[in-house]
Design a protein around this motif. Structure first.
Motif, PDB file in Angstrom:
ATOM      1  N   GLN A 122       0.860  -1.191   0.000  1.00 29.39           N
ATOM      2  CA  GLN A 122       0.000   0.000   0.000  1.00 29.39           C
ATOM      3  C   GLN A 122       0.887   1.228   0.000  1.00 29.39           C
ATOM      4  O   GLN A 122       1.824   1.347   0.797  1.00 29.39           O
ATOM      5  N   TYR A 123       0.586   2.139  -0.926  1.00 29.65           N
ATOM      6  CA  TYR A 123       1.314   3.400  -1.027  1.00 29.65           C
ATOM      7  C   TYR A 123       0.419   4.525  -0.515  1.00 29.65           C
ATOM      8  O   TYR A 123      -0.788   4.562  -0.801  1.00 29.65           O
ATOM      9  N   GLN A 124       1.016   5.422   0.219  1.00 31.39           N
ATOM     10  CA  GLN A 124       0.273   6.573   0.728  1.00 31.39           C
ATOM     11  C   GLN A 124       1.125   7.814   0.575  1.00 31.39           C
ATOM     12  O   GLN A 124       2.335   7.779   0.843  1.00 31.39           O
ATOM     13  N   ILE A 125       0.495   8.895   0.129  1.00 27.02           N
ATOM     14  CA  ILE A 125       1.219  10.157  -0.015  1.00 27.02           C
ATOM     15  C   ILE A 125       0.472  11.229   0.771  1.00 27.02           C
ATOM     16  O   ILE A 125      -0.766  11.232   0.822  1.00 27.02           O
ATOM     17  N   GLU A 126       1.233  12.106   1.378  1.00 26.47           N
ATOM     18  CA  GLU A 126       0.678  13.194   2.190  1.00 26.47           C
ATOM     19  C   GLU A 126       1.515  14.432   1.915  1.00 26.47           C
ATOM     20  O   GLU A 126       2.747  14.349   1.867  1.00 26.47           O
ATOM     21  N   MET A 127       0.881  15.568   1.703  1.00 29.34           N
ATOM     22  CA  MET A 127       1.630  16.778   1.363  1.00 29.34           C
ATOM     23  C   MET A 127       0.923  18.015   1.905  1.00 29.34           C
ATOM     24  O   MET A 127      -0.301  18.107   1.918  1.00 29.34           O
ATOM     25  N   PHE A 128       1.704  18.974   2.360  1.00 27.28           N
ATOM     26  CA  PHE A 128       1.175  20.242   2.848  1.00 27.28           C
ATOM     27  C   PHE A 128       2.265  21.291   2.686  1.00 27.28           C
ATOM     28  O   PHE A 128       3.429  20.971   2.394  1.00 27.28           O
ATOM     29  N   ALA A 129       1.903  22.538   2.861  1.00 32.39           N
ATOM     30  CA  ALA A 129       2.865  23.633   2.755  1.00 32.39           C
ATOM     31  C   ALA A 129       2.811  24.474   4.014  1.00 32.39           C
ATOM     32  O   ALA A 129       1.729  24.723   4.561  1.00 32.39           O
ATOM     33  N   ALA A 130       3.981  24.894   4.476  1.00 32.05           N
ATOM     34  CA  ALA A 130       4.072  25.693   5.692  1.00 32.05           C
ATOM     35  C   ALA A 130       5.276  26.613   5.600  1.00 32.05           C
ATOM     36  O   ALA A 130       6.268  26.282   4.946  1.00 32.05           O
ATOM     37  N   PRO A 131       5.219  27.760   6.252  1.00 32.20           N
ATOM     38  CA  PRO A 131       6.388  28.640   6.257  1.00 32.20           C
ATOM     39  C   PRO A 131       7.468  28.089   7.176  1.00 32.20           C
ATOM     40  O   PRO A 131       7.183  27.502   8.222  1.00 32.20           O
ATOM     41  N   LEU A 132       8.714  28.287   6.796  1.00 31.26           N
ATOM     42  CA  LEU A 132       9.816  27.849   7.649  1.00 31.26           C
ATOM     43  C   LEU A 132       9.784  28.620   8.961  1.00 31.26           C
ATOM     44  O   LEU A 132      10.003  28.056  10.040  1.00 31.26           O
ATOM     45  N   ILE A 163      19.929  28.610   3.325  1.00 28.17           N
ATOM     46  CA  ILE A 163      18.543  28.353   3.727  1.00 28.17           C
ATOM     47  C   ILE A 163      18.223  26.873   3.584  1.00 28.17           C
ATOM     48  O   ILE A 163      17.434  26.320   4.358  1.00 28.17           O
ATOM     49  N   ALA A 164      18.839  26.229   2.613  1.00 29.84           N
ATOM     50  CA  ALA A 164      18.594  24.805   2.390  1.00 29.84           C
ATOM     51  C   ALA A 164      18.918  23.986   3.627  1.00 29.84           C
ATOM     52  O   ALA A 164      18.213  23.026   3.959  1.00 29.84           O
ATOM     53  N   GLU A 165      19.960  24.371   4.344  1.00 32.19           N
ATOM     54  CA  GLU A 165      20.321  23.631   5.547  1.00 32.19           C
ATOM     55  C   GLU A 165      19.219  23.717   6.595  1.00 32.19           C
ATOM     56  O   GLU A 165      18.949  22.748   7.312  1.00 32.19           O
ATOM     57  N   ASP A 166      18.587  24.878   6.720  1.00 34.86           N
ATOM     58  CA  ASP A 166      17.465  25.022   7.664  1.00 34.86           C
ATOM     59  C   ASP A 166      16.282  24.159   7.242  1.00 34.86           C
ATOM     60  O   ASP A 166      15.572  23.602   8.087  1.00 34.86           O
ATOM     61  N   ILE A 167      16.064  24.055   5.933  1.00 33.84           N
ATOM     62  CA  ILE A 167      14.958  23.228   5.432  1.00 33.84           C
ATOM     63  C   ILE A 167      15.230  21.754   5.708  1.00 33.84           C
ATOM     64  O   ILE A 167      14.335  21.013   6.114  1.00 33.84           O
ATOM     65  N   ILE A 168      16.464  21.348   5.514  1.00 34.91           N
ATOM     66  CA  ILE A 168      16.826  19.953   5.779  1.00 34.91           C
ATOM     67  C   ILE A 168      16.559  19.599   7.247  1.00 34.91           C
ATOM     68  O   ILE A 168      16.082  18.509   7.572  1.00 34.91           O
ATOM     69  N   LYS A 169      16.837  20.546   8.138  1.00 37.74           N
ATOM     70  CA  LYS A 169      16.649  20.313   9.576  1.00 37.74           C
ATOM     71  C   LYS A 169      15.183  20.372   9.997  1.00 37.74           C
ATOM     72  O   LYS A 169      14.845  19.926  11.103  1.00 37.74           O
ATOM     73  N   ALA A 170      14.310  20.931   9.164  1.00 38.84           N
ATOM     74  CA  ALA A 170      12.900  21.104   9.536  1.00 38.84           C
ATOM     75  C   ALA A 170      12.245  19.745   9.753  1.00 38.84           C
ATOM     76  O   ALA A 170      12.255  18.897   8.851  1.00 38.84           O
TER      77      ALA A 170
END
Length: 815
Positions: free
Chosen positions: A106-116, A248-255
């Protein structure tokens, strides 16, 4: 020779990518076990209010930002995912998800958007979680891969930016970069990486070196996992809406995914359904009410100069002020007054020195009274709902100028109306638009009420006299224009259409019904059961298709303007017809309750024009406000300038909502008269209503409760100081706090509902093309039933019944 062969091979891969996408068209079937989605290719969005650009979530599961597309494939055969029946979390929170199976995986995908960072929504992060689960008893293997591309021209609307053959791609440390800006991050545990299909990634590459087109999948990250029984594996991805620098990418990776998920869910629950909310027992309707507010909020934008505004969603990046009234009312009645305030403050800035408000988005370079009344109405309505005296005094001089413009223009017009208008949109006529005058009169009436409450007595005599004169002029125009069948056309007096209007349009493109039927609600120009109201509704219904209104004489469906007719049926007390049309409006929405505008050919393929995709914010506003009005609305007293303005409580109830043990609740719901909390509890043979009001000074004359069309009243008991039953409507004094209504079912009204619906579909006119002069060819039809369709079964109205009958008719017409 090797180079030529390689180019041919790469070209074949590109063509395969495109063909595999379009091959999915044949798989666009409805899964009855998933949420209903009308459009075969429906787009939804994720993001936050005031995003400069939301992320499009396509029917085939890609995330598209305008800078890049993140796409997904699964299984042994590298199948592109298809999630056209994707849903929001809990039915309304913009966390998009779907699931599907291949074998025991079974495959499941979940997606949302949020500010860092909570305070900065200028570049939200798209979070994605893919879960592969083994549901079998033996070991099984899950396959999934993630890739990026520029854009496939298949229901992706935003213009693609920063894409060229010179782009430099680099993959390292869990990041995919393009031109030293991060496109997305991916979690560890992958099996291999390819630059493009069949070419292993070994070093950075340019688009030119691998002949990458905007459709080419590149930076492909493959995951292959052997899973034990009941074991699962998760993949986490993060994609900024706008590619970012490495810092900024490093902060995103840590999110942390879970932390941002919880913050996002919490944010939406605070914004919608916290202080003000509705409880409705039919899930599709409950979810539609809240999800519509989400789509409306996700159509707000921040421009590069910092200016914040409302828009009409991804099809229309500008704000059309003619949609302002419903958007303002949706915000006001759903506990979001600050967003309504923003619309009002932005709208009154569009005022000319002579006092005219006009819609720059629709004017096409001219200056026309397109939205003059709309802005007057929504500005005064904002005040009446909020009693925000500071803003009221701030905007009152602007309203005075607007009314002075109205006074001068109607005085100098031969008919006492607003100036004529060229075919700018909507009705598309050259002449005196009926609706522009309706809205201006309604706006004037609301301004009179606002002036009274602010104690601006100096203007009342002049404004009240103008209201009387202007009302007479509009009524006179209606009388001069009405057709033999009681239909009030789009324009008052003579007007031009088609080539006679000298605007380059053919006849079939002009004279479309739009707001010319707003005769009873909200304008209160005519009594609800006036012959012209009934005649107009009957006439316009002939142009329906698939149970909703059409545009351009039946050429295309038009979802949200159907609400205009529903509101007339609502105040007429025609509950059954209002419900039938309402359920069809809801039927013509997506699985995240996204609405569309038009450009869908009736009874064909359920495909909207790709240049006008969902979600449309005006559709969302109309849906949210309409559902509120079904549960509570104001009416009477010539839009409130006279005594007799009543509050209607539970005026439209569906049989699906009134089952024993169910209830409907209104909590802190704003009205013109103040905030209302109420609950109706359905028990065997009766209903109990509690009512608590925080009225302003101008409390309603009465509270009116219509007996549902499928119930027969036996008796009632209330603590109201006065009460009576008139025309199957309980009329109570506004001091009441409780009433018990005893009733029994009238099952005969449910007999043969499906047969009625089929005959209704088949009695409508159809658009059959245009003739050599550009005039529409319209064919009339007589209703009929096949032998196996004739029934007198008891079939109470519900969303599921409407869907079932619609699908039966759609299959008959398209097989």
């Amino acid at each position: 020779m090797k180079t030529i062969k390689r180019i041919k091979w790469m070209l074949a891969i590109c063509l395969f990518n495109i063909s595999s996408i379009f091959a999915q068209i044949g798989n666009l079937v409805d899964d009855p076990n998933k949420e209903w989605c009308y459009l075969k290719k429906s787009t939804t969005v994720i993001g936050m209010p005031f995003n400069p650009q939301v992320t499009e979530v396509t029917y085939d599961g890609s995330l598209y930002t305008g800078y890049a597309e993140l796409c997904f494939h699964y299984g042994k055969n590298d199948t592109p995912i298809l999630i056209r029946q994707k849903t929001f979390k809990d039915g309304w929170i913009p966390v998009v998800g779907d699931c599907w199976k291949e074998g025991n995986i079974q495959y499941q995908i979940e997606m949302f958007a949020a500010p860092l960072n909570d305070s900065d929504v200028s570049n939200c992060i798209n979070f994605v979680k893919i879960t592969m689960s083994n549901t079998g008893k033996e070991k099984a293997t899950g396959y999934f891969n993630i890739s990026t591309r520029g854009k496939v021209d298949d229901y992706r609307l935003a213009e693609l930016k920063n894409f060229s053959e010179d782009n430099l791609y680099e993959i390292q440390n869990g990041k995919v970069n393009k031109d030293n800006k991060m496109l997305f991050t991916f979690s560890d545990g992958f099996n291999r990486i390819e630059a493009i299909e069949g070419i292993p990634y070994t070093q950075s590459f340019t688009g030119k070196s691998l002949h990458i087109t905007k459709e080419t999948r590149s930076a492909i990250i493959y995951y292959q996992k052997d899973l034990k029984a009941n074991e699962k594996y998760e993949i986490i991805l993060k994609m900024p809406c706008i590619p970012v620098s490495n810092a900024i990418a490093e902060d995103i990776i840590k999110a942390d995914y879970e932390m941002y998920f919880k913050k996002t869910v919490s944010f939406w629950k605070r914004l919608i359904g916290n202080e003000t909310y509705f409880e409705i027992p039919e899930k599709r309707i409950q979810d539609a009410q809240r999800a519509s507010m989400v789509h409306l909020l996700l159509a707000t934008r921040t421009f590069p100069d910092g200016h914040k505004t409302q828009t009409d969603g991804i099809p229309y990046p500008n704000f059309f002020l003619t949609s302002g009234p419903q958007m303002t009312m949706a915000y006001l009645t759903n506990g979001c007054p600050e967003y309504a305030k923003m619309i009002v403050k932005n709208a009154i800035l569009q005022q000319e020195p002579n006092g005219l408000y006009f819609d720059k988005s629709l004017a096409h370079g001219g200056i026309i009274p397109t939205a003059h009344g709309h802005i007057m109405y929504m500005t005064a309505a904002y005040y009446l709902f909020t009693r925000d005296k500071i803003l009221g005094e701030e905007v009152f001089p602007s309203l005075c100028k607007a009314i002075e413009y109205l006074k001068n223009e109607t005085k100098n017009n031969q008919y006492g109306l607003l100036p004529p208008t060229y075919p700018y949109d909507n009705e598309m006529i050259d002449g005196h638009y009926a609706c522009n005058n309706y809205w201006a009169l309604l706006g004037l009436r609301y301004c009179i009420r606002m002036a009274k409450d602010l104690n601006h007595t100096e203007v009342l005599s002049d404004w009240e006299q103008l209201e009387k004169t202007y009302t007479q002029s509009i009524i006179k125009g209606i009388e001069a224009s009405v057709k033999e069948d009681g239909y009030v056309p789009t324009g008052l007096y003579d007007f031009l259409t088609g080539k006679k209007a000298s605007r380059g349009f053919n006849e079939y493109q002009c004279n479309s019904d739009w707001e010319n039927m707003l005769l009873a609600y909200p304008t209160e120009l005519l009594a609800p059961n006036h012959d012209y109201v009934k005649g107009s509704l009957k006439h316009i219904r002939k142009g329906y298709a698939e149970g909703i209104m059409t545009y351009r004489h039946g050429q295309h469906l038009h979802q949200y303007i159907t609400a205009n007719l529903i509101e007339q049926y609502m105040v007429q007390g025609e509950q059954r017809q209002a419900l039938i049309d309402f359920y069809h409006l809801i039927l013509h929405s997506g699985s995240t309750h996204e609405g569309f505008e038009n450009l869908v050919i009736p009874w064909k393929d359920r495909m909207v024009d790709p240049h006008c995709p969902s979600p449309h914010a005006w559709a969302s506003a109309k849906t949210a406000f309409l559902i509120r009005n079904f549960l509570i609305h104001e009416y009477g007293g010539r839009a409130g300038i006279e005594k007799g303005r009543d509050l209607y409580l539970y005026p439209i109830l569906s049989p699906a909502w009134t089952h024993e043990g169910e209830h409907i609740s209104l909590v802190n719901v704003p009205t013109e008269m103040g905030k209302i909390s109420s609950r109706i509890q359905f028990e065997r043979g009766k209903a109990k209503i509690t009512f608590f009001a925080q009225f302003h000074n101008d409390r309603p004359a009465n509270i009116r409760i219509r007996i549902p069309y499928f119930k027969v009243l036996d008796s009632y008991k209330t603590n109201a100081s006065r009460s009576e039953l008139v025309d199957n409507c309980l009329i109570l004094s506004p001091d009441f706090t409780e009433i018990e209504i005893k009733w029994h079912d009238n099952i005969n009204v449910h007999k043969g509902t499906s047969a009625d619906l089929l005959q209704s579909y088949r009695s409508c006119d159809t658009f059959e093309g245009i003739d050599e002069n550009g005039v529409q060819i319209v064919k009339t039809h007589s209703p009929f039933l096949l032998e196996n369709e004739k029934t007198d079964k008891i079939e109470p109205l519900s969303f599921d019944l409407i869907k079932s009958v619609f699908l039966k008719e759609f299959e008959r017409r398209t097989r």
